[in-house]
Design an enzyme around this catalytic site. Structure first.
Site, short mmCIF file in Angstrom:
data_model
loop_
_atom_site.label_atom_id
_atom_site.label_comp_id
_atom_site.label_asym_id
_atom_site.label_seq_id
_atom_site.Cartn_x
_atom_site.Cartn_y
_atom_site.Cartn_z
N PRO A 1 0.82 -1.21 0.00
CA PRO A 1 0.00 0.00 0.00
C PRO A 1 0.86 1.27 0.00
CG PRO A 1 -0.11 -1.10 2.15
CD PRO A 1 0.78 -1.93 1.28
N GLY B 1 6.41 5.54 4.97
CA GLY B 1 7.26 4.79 5.89
C GLY B 1 7.61 3.39 5.44
N LEU B 2 6.94 2.89 4.41
CA LEU B 2 7.18 1.51 3.97
C LEU B 2 8.08 1.44 2.73
CD1 LEU B 2 3.65 -0.10 4.44
CD2 LEU B 2 5.57 0.04 6.02
N GLY B 3 8.69 2.57 2.39
CA GLY B 3 9.55 2.57 1.22
C GLY B 3 8.76 2.44 -0.07
N ALA C 1 10.38 4.17 -3.05
CA ALA C 1 11.54 3.42 -3.58
C ALA C 1 11.08 2.16 -4.31
CB ALA C 1 12.49 3.06 -2.44
N ALA C 2 10.08 1.47 -3.73
CA ALA C 2 9.57 0.25 -4.37
C ALA C 2 9.01 0.58 -5.75
CB ALA C 2 8.51 -0.41 -3.49
N ASP D 1 16.35 2.55 1.27
CA ASP D 1 15.05 2.09 0.77
C ASP D 1 15.18 1.44 -0.61
OD1 ASP D 1 14.01 3.23 3.01
OD2 ASP D 1 12.52 4.45 1.99
O1 PMV Z 1 9.51 7.08 4.96
P1 PMV Z 1 10.27 6.27 3.99
O2 PMV Z 1 9.70 4.92 3.72
O3 PMV Z 1 10.57 7.02 2.72
O4 PMV Z 1 11.72 5.99 4.67
C1 PMV Z 1 12.64 7.05 4.87
C2 PMV Z 1 13.88 6.58 5.59
C3 PMV Z 1 14.81 7.72 6.02
O5 PMV Z 1 15.88 7.12 6.77
C4 PMV Z 1 14.11 8.71 6.92
C5 PMV Z 1 15.38 8.46 4.82
C6 PMV Z 1 16.46 7.73 4.06
O6 PMV Z 1 16.68 8.08 2.90
O7 PMV Z 1 17.11 6.82 4.61
#
Ligand code: PMV
Length: 312
Positions: free
Chosen positions: A91, A95-97, A100-101, A142
């Site tokens: 979803p 916070g779950l990347g 990036a996915a 990520d």
């Molecule tokens: O919130 P997300 O899933 O994009 O994760 C970010 C992770 C961080 O450490 C805050 C940023 C990074 O690039 O490592």
């Protein structure tokens, strides 16, 4: 048509600190973003992921910039038009990347559509360029998890060189519950906020960054030894220092407390914070079920999954 996918992830130790060269531990989760790409006369993006309310709108411009950056990183015209479909089981929760996915999925799909045969290493570096649109100055943790999967030790380019990425072997997959606050967060703003506060207050932030490093080192030992009680305690400690650097929120703390009350071995926010998701370590189906029930009753969305299950 070209197809590709990328894993979602949870960070067990070290989000935010990894941006500044502190090591972190990440695990891919058993949910991925999938993409299908076709050459097209105009650019069309059909984003059919299940998302938190407002996620797609918040990320729309960053998504377009991300695709342009990736095309450029593939030595293609950044304005080359495609028909891009995005879906999959991961979803669009912060916070779950998820960004990036989706970058990895799209990069793989473009590579297939144009017969570029890009290696995983290249896909990872292309997705890193794409991540910059979402996270400003991302660590790379990520996109690395999204590309390769598994559980990994990650340290951003020590001594200006390549990122240090090591597979961590875990004894068996472990149940976790991811709880979503339902709030969309702006990763870029969260990352910049930490950098600004660190610069403004080195006396406070210096020791916290040292603690984050010790936690990651101890966390790795505990994960490798299969000492899940210890892993949980260290995750709790990690949540506390994330609170201190100002990236938790009322809802994240509430979900973390709720999970701990049900007996989770440990719980912490995961990813950028400021909304988004938390992760609870809940070994065994029974404990996982208890935390799931608590989240369900309180009306929060959740993912019940495992760490240590997927690799590409
Ligand atoms: O919130 P997300 O899933 O994009 O994760 C970010 C992770 C961080 O450490 C805050 C940023 C990074 O690039 O490592």
């Amino acid at each position: 048509m070209g197809r590709g996918s990328g894993f979602g992830k949870v960070i067990l130790f070290g989000e935010h600190f990894v941006v500044h060269g502190i090591p972190g531990i990440v695990s891919a989760i058993d949910s991925s973003t999938d993409a299908e790409v076709k050459k097209s006369p105009t650019m069309v993006i059909r984003d059919e992921r299940k998302t938190a309310k407002g996620y797609s709108e918040e990320k729309r411009l960053q998504q377009i910039e991300s695709i342009e950056r990736m095309l450029k990183a593939m030595d293609l015209d950044p304005k080359m038009p495609f028909d891009i479909w995005i879906g999959g089981t991961l979803p669009g929760f912060s916070g779950l990347g998820a960004s990036a996915a989706s970058s990895v999925a799209i990069a793989r799909a473009i590579s297939e559509e144009l017969n570029l045969n890009l290696s995983n290493e290249k896909i990872n570096s292309v997705a890193y360029e794409g991540e910059k649109a979402y996270a400003g100055n991302p660590s790379g943790i990520d996109n690395t998890a999204a590309t390769y999967g598994g559980v990994m030790w990650f340290k951003k380019n020590p001594a200006g060189g390549q990122d240090l990425v090591e597979k961590i072997h875990i004894k068996r997959p472990v149940e976790i519950v991811i709880g979503s606050t339902g709030k969309v967060a702006n990763t870029k703003a969260m990352v910049e906020g930490v950098a600004d506060r660190k610069k403004a207050n080195p006396a406070k932030y210096g020791p916290l960054f040292k603690q984050a490093e010790s936690l990651a080192v101890a966390g790795r030992k505990a994960v490798e030894a299969g000492d899940l009680k210890k892993v949980g305690d260290l995750m709790n400690e990690n949540h506390r220092i994330l609170q201190e650097i100002g990236v938790s929120s009322k809802e994240l703390d509430l979900l973390v407390d709720m999970a701990r009350k049900q007996g989770a071995f440990g719980a912490k926010l995961t990813g950028g914070g400021g909304g988004g998701c938390m992760v609870a370590l809940t070994p065994g189906k029974e404990l996982q079920g208890k935390v799931v029930s608590a989240f369900k009753t309180a009306g929060y969305e959740f993912i019940a999954t495992k760490i240590g299950v997927v690799t590409y």
